[in-house]
Design a protein around this motif. Structure first.
Motif, PDB file in Angstrom:
ATOM      1  N   UNK A 146       0.798  -1.401   0.007  1.00 57.71           N
ATOM      2  CA  UNK A 146       0.028   0.030   0.184  1.00 57.71           C
ATOM      3  C   UNK A 146       1.098   1.321  -0.194  1.00 57.71           C
TER       4      UNK A 146
ATOM      5  N   UNK B  45      -5.851  12.845   3.007  1.00 59.19           N
ATOM      6  CA  UNK B  45      -7.189  13.399   3.457  1.00 59.19           C
ATOM      7  C   UNK B  45      -7.329  12.020   4.530  1.00 59.19           C
ATOM      8  N   UNK B  46      -7.153  10.373   3.934  1.00 57.25           N
ATOM      9  CA  UNK B  46      -7.553   9.500   5.308  1.00 57.25           C
ATOM     10  C   UNK B  46      -6.849   9.281   6.004  1.00 57.25           C
TER      11      UNK B  46
ATOM     12  N   UNK C  13      -4.926  11.675  -1.599  1.00 56.26           N
ATOM     13  CA  UNK C  13      -5.716  11.253  -0.946  1.00 56.26           C
ATOM     14  C   UNK C  13      -5.225  10.315   0.140  1.00 56.26           C
ATOM     15  N   UNK C  14      -4.363   9.941   0.894  1.00 57.48           N
ATOM     16  CA  UNK C  14      -3.303   9.739   1.699  1.00 57.48           C
ATOM     17  C   UNK C  14      -3.492  10.632   3.045  1.00 57.48           C
TER      18      UNK C  14
ATOM     19  N   UNK D 261       1.013   4.095  -2.857  1.00 57.59           N
ATOM     20  CA  UNK D 261       0.310   5.293  -2.431  1.00 57.59           C
ATOM     21  C   UNK D 261       1.820   6.639  -2.739  1.00 57.59           C
TER      22      UNK D 261
ATOM     23  N   UNK E 126       1.947   7.915  -6.596  1.00 56.92           N
ATOM     24  CA  UNK E 126       0.679   9.050  -7.891  1.00 56.92           C
ATOM     25  C   UNK E 126       0.891   9.692  -6.511  1.00 56.92           C
TER      26      UNK E 126
ATOM     27  N   UNK F  73      -6.832   9.598   8.824  1.00 58.07           N
ATOM     28  CA  UNK F  73      -7.307   9.884  10.948  1.00 58.07           C
ATOM     29  C   UNK F  73      -7.631   7.815  10.565  1.00 58.07           C
ATOM     30  N   UNK F  74      -8.094   7.151   8.587  1.00 60.82           N
ATOM     31  CA  UNK F  74      -7.950   5.924   8.786  1.00 60.82           C
ATOM     32  C   UNK F  74      -7.916   5.436   8.958  1.00 60.82           C
ATOM     33  N   UNK F  75      -6.132   5.481   7.945  1.00 63.98           N
ATOM     34  CA  UNK F  75      -5.521   4.185   8.256  1.00 63.98           C
ATOM     35  C   UNK F  75      -4.826   4.473   9.306  1.00 63.98           C
TER      36      UNK F  75
ATOM     37  N   UNK G 282      -2.024  11.883  -6.730  1.00 64.78           N
ATOM     38  CA  UNK G 282      -3.222  11.574  -6.037  1.00 64.78           C
ATOM     39  C   UNK G 282      -3.625  10.903  -5.173  1.00 64.78           C
ATOM     40  N   UNK G 283      -3.204   9.369  -4.824  1.00 65.88           N
ATOM     41  CA  UNK G 283      -2.794   9.448  -4.370  1.00 65.88           C
ATOM     42  C   UNK G 283      -1.913   9.524  -2.000  1.00 65.88           C
TER      43      UNK G 283
END
Lengths: 353, 353
Positions: free
Chosen positions: A252, A268-269, A265-266, A256, A259, A271-273, A261-262
């Motif tokens: 992963x 922004x995400x 995205x990472x 990530x 890219x 908190x989830x990670x 954008x990835x």
């Protein structure tokens, strides 16, 4: 007051991890004192940075340290009576400490613990129980490497001891227990597991809720609180799962980083990670518990950091606080009291007297 | 032309998956024909939707289908000679097909394959080899459930057969091979593994590059091309790893769905997730290969979809295309020709003549 003996020299990083780790655990527990075993010259400068820990601990200078690649027999020969590892365990035996924690090599630690503390009466062989993160929370898996090729009676002992540990760790009355098996029906050679299933069912233990066989993927699902297997399979299953977790993380991360954008995205995400990392953090579930000995010994991962070592100390604290040894002894007593006497002729004669 | 026999009724979804799966595999290979075994009334309407497949296949009506929960002995009794599973395997035996593919239950499939095809001369027991995604690509792991508790000679056979399969699948001259073991030194009971290590080293096989013991986490790292173990441990390691992968996916999905920003982030990082999903997709590595029988049989996951079933067909295609059976027979011949005669007294006498 709970007294924790620490083999400060154990693990890949010795006092650099064990001392800050113990200090971290101390922050969480007011009611602990430490007995630290290590090479004074190496430990003193590090300990000086943790005055709160220094105040709550007694340091014992040990010249010998067991190395990470030492064979158990060699470690015993060289380190018995004198090494930091031995003396931490011995403190438990002498009643000076309630639990010993070491990040030293597993084989040497188990050999010394067995030699020093001895196996509990009516337990044939000890086990190492690991804590496994699952979709439902945590489960206990044992044995993860102490007893290669356990027979059916030993597997029953593991079920019983694992159940006692689950009660101590998870605060549940009657933990569910499963025996690890393969789903394939066409099977020869797993007689021990089938026989163990029969024994556990017949024993009708009040302290555990036996749920039959479970498969490898049931561990991560959290199907049962306690998964019982022998040490070869348990160790390999644990490491295969750890390997997969690391593999996914690596893939992963690589994907990530490739890219733009990835990457956004990472962020922004994140908190989830973070939630995921928190849940799967191997440091949080660090601490293999040696079961079946006359005293509690906790094995920390050798390569962990201070956070991981502190978790191992926490596990030791919980085990003492919740009376693990008494629970196991009690469960063994109940089981053996209800058990039919062995069919030896002398025993039968003695019974008739 | 490669002729592929398919047990259309196998698996959780039978012809609903097997027929579109075969059709998908056909798109990738110009040089295949199919022998389809199944219940005509159920298959005809589905097959009608895949004219290209229908044109390249011969359908054989079989009234009996082996169910997913049938015990091997029961399946053999009820399904021998008449079931779609048996007849697909039998086509290989009769030389009408080059390989049989089934998503039916593993136990029954292995029992029928053994009964019908028989074990190769000088192979004591067959193995199921799985393809495991790793950080470096793919590795072969065997046995994942056919032979519980293999002895040292059987483990050597597995190393040899796994090596042949790696050469067929990965197109490498001398695949690296490791024996799965535990790192703990304090060990009793794994004599078979140590002994197998000694045997393999002494055999000094030209066809494999034996690298010694590997641990559970080495599988995911891709440390070696072929990981050898007995079926109980192999099956549990595989399922524990699959369970971990599913667990991480589930946790991540839950964590992402809980936060608005994480959802946006997920969309931006989707390319990375797609790469990961692609690399860890269990459907892409679907297809357990039965090794050690006089003919090739591929076991597809029972619960897979058409994409997964097509992968299993692909594996079968590759195995035939690259001459798996001939490679195994050749390697066995070389090994046994070089082997010293067993130390039976007659053999010793014969030697002195």
């Amino acid at each position: 007051m709970i007294r924790i003996a620490i083999d400060v020299m154990g693990g890949d990083f010795g006092p650099d991890v064990a001392i800050p780790g113990a200090a971290k655990a101390l922050e969480r527990h007011n009611d602990v004192t430490f007995l630290l075993y290590g090479q004074k010259s190496k430990c003193d400068p590090i300990l000086a940075q943790y005055p709160a820990l220094r105040e709550k601990s007694v340091f014992h200078d040990c010249e010998v340290s067991v190395s990470m690649d030492e064979k158990p027999s060699q470690a015993l020969r060289r380190g018995r009576y004198v090494s930091s590892m031995w003396r931490a365990i011995e403190a438990v035996k002498l009643g000076e400490a309630d639990v010993a924690v070491s990040a030293g090599n597993t084989g040497a630690l188990m050999a010394m613990a067995k030699f020093c503390l001895r196996t509990m009466a009516r337990v044939e062989r000890p086990a190492i129980a690991g804590i496994w993160p699952t979709l439902k929370g945590e489960s206990i898996v044992l044995d993860i490497g102490a007893t290669i090729g356990a027979d059916s009676q030993q597997l029953l002992d593991f079920a019983l001891m694992g159940g006692a540990m689950a009660r101590a760790l998870f605060d549940i009355d009657r933990p569910t227990v499963g025996l690890l098996n393969v789903g394939v029906e066409e099977v020869k050679g797993q007689e021990e597991v089938r026989e163990a299933g029969r024994l556990i069912r017949e024993a009708d233990l009040a302290t555990i809720d036996y749920r039959g066989f479970v498969e490898g993927d049931d561990i991560g699902k959290g199907t049962v609180d306690v998964v019982v297997t022998e040490g070869f399979t348990g160790n390999i299953a644990l490491k295969a799962a750890e390997g997969t977790a690391r593999q996914i993380t690596t893939l992963l991360r690589e994907a990530i980083s490739r890219s733009f954008f990835a990457k956004i995205g990472y962020i922004l995400a994140k908190s989830a990670f973070d939630v995921l990392r928190e849940k799967m953090d191997p440091r949080k579930v660090n601490g293999g518990v040696f079961l079946g000995l006359n005293g509690i010994v906790i094995k920390s991962h050798g390569g962990t950091d201070a956070i991981g070592f502190a978790s191992a100390v926490d596990v030791g604290y919980d085990m003492v606080h919740n009376g693990l040894t008494a629970k196991i002894e009690n469960d063994l007593k109940i089981y053996h009291a209800r058990r039919l006497p062995p069919p030896a002729p002398e025993a039968l004669v003695a019974d008739e007297e």
